[in-house]
Design an enzyme around this catalytic site. Sequence first.
Site, PDB file in Angstrom:
ATOM      1  N   PRO A 223       1.930  -7.497  -2.895  1.00 44.79           N
ATOM      2  CA  PRO A 223       2.179  -8.944  -2.728  1.00 44.79           C
ATOM      3  C   PRO A 223       3.035  -9.187  -1.497  1.00 44.79           C
ATOM      4  O   PRO A 223       4.006  -8.479  -1.254  1.00 44.79           O
ATOM      5  CB  PRO A 223       2.951  -9.324  -3.986  1.00 44.79           C
ATOM      6  CG  PRO A 223       2.815  -8.186  -4.922  1.00 44.79           C
ATOM      7  CD  PRO A 223       2.526  -6.972  -4.113  1.00 44.79           C
ATOM      8  N   GLU A 224       2.647 -10.168  -0.706  1.00 43.41           N
ATOM      9  CA  GLU A 224       3.452 -10.554   0.453  1.00 43.41           C
ATOM     10  C   GLU A 224       4.368 -11.708   0.040  1.00 43.41           C
ATOM     11  O   GLU A 224       4.223 -12.264  -1.048  1.00 43.41           O
ATOM     12  CB  GLU A 224       2.532 -10.984   1.607  1.00 43.41           C
ATOM     13  CG  GLU A 224       1.642  -9.848   2.104  1.00 43.41           C
ATOM     14  CD  GLU A 224       2.124  -9.245   3.417  1.00 43.41           C
ATOM     15  OE1 GLU A 224       3.188  -9.645   3.922  1.00 43.41           O
ATOM     16  OE2 GLU A 224       1.413  -8.368   3.932  1.00 43.41           O
TER      17      GLU A 224
END
Length: 294
Positions: A2-3
């Site tokens: 996940p960014e």
Amino acid sequence: MPELPEVETVRRGLEPAMVGARFTKVDQRRADLRFPFPPRFPARLAGARVEALSRRAKYLVADLSTGESLIMHLGMTGRFTVEHAHGVITPGEFHYAPGTMPLHDHVVFDFDTGARVTYNDVRRFGYMDLVPSTGLAACKHFAGLGIEPLGNALSGETLAALFRGKIAPLKAALLDQRLIAGLGNIYVCEALHRAGLHPEAPAGIVATRTGRPRASAHRLAQEIRAVLNEAVAAGGSTLRDFAHADGSLGYFQHGFKVYDREGEPCAAPGCSGIVERIVQSGRSTFYCARCQPR
Ligand SMILES: [Zn+2]
């Protein structure tokens, strides 16, 4: 992995279920994830009310009425599911396919509102910790983290001050978590493209010799903020539509101008360039040599 925009989307999805609610039961099903859970984890949460849920870089931070803060990191495959009277949502799930195996449900939070929040993590690179809320910035997770890219601290002035005199490539400087925290490969590629800056140019080019920002520093700060905000907004769309979507893909990844588009035409209006891929520090960089001349 996940960014930052995805973590922010998860925060927004959890906020209505958690803030103001009190933990009634915590079911911790393993001794560890990436790291061991803190001692007496369920007992320290039981009865605590969540005062606020914020984000620092890619960490979620729940401030508790007990004077402690619950720090949560999603690692590579961590995700939360919220069950309440209105149904079930899994916020922020727009980069990786859902793994619905209950086998990987490692922590279940029950709240006095009737809401249940379940943490599922197939690869178990995520982790949770409890730290005193006072002095949070100095805790082992946050000490040494750079400025928040979506916060007010990011500006042309700060970029110039951080990058002044640096010969490291712009791409590497932007990914250095000690300078800017939580900015990942995708958004660095996109922001550099939008700002018209070559990823291999020395970071110091955005500053004058005395550390004043050049126009490129202001442009870069503005584009970092814009690309992240657009991604958060797209995550929000995914969140709203989640009940009707299969949840495996979001929208923003279809909006990338260069990322993962090697050999395709540059998406900038009027540009006839072709997206190229190079490898920097072992990671792919995508850029357009026309939009981003050396
Ligand atoms: Zn181009």
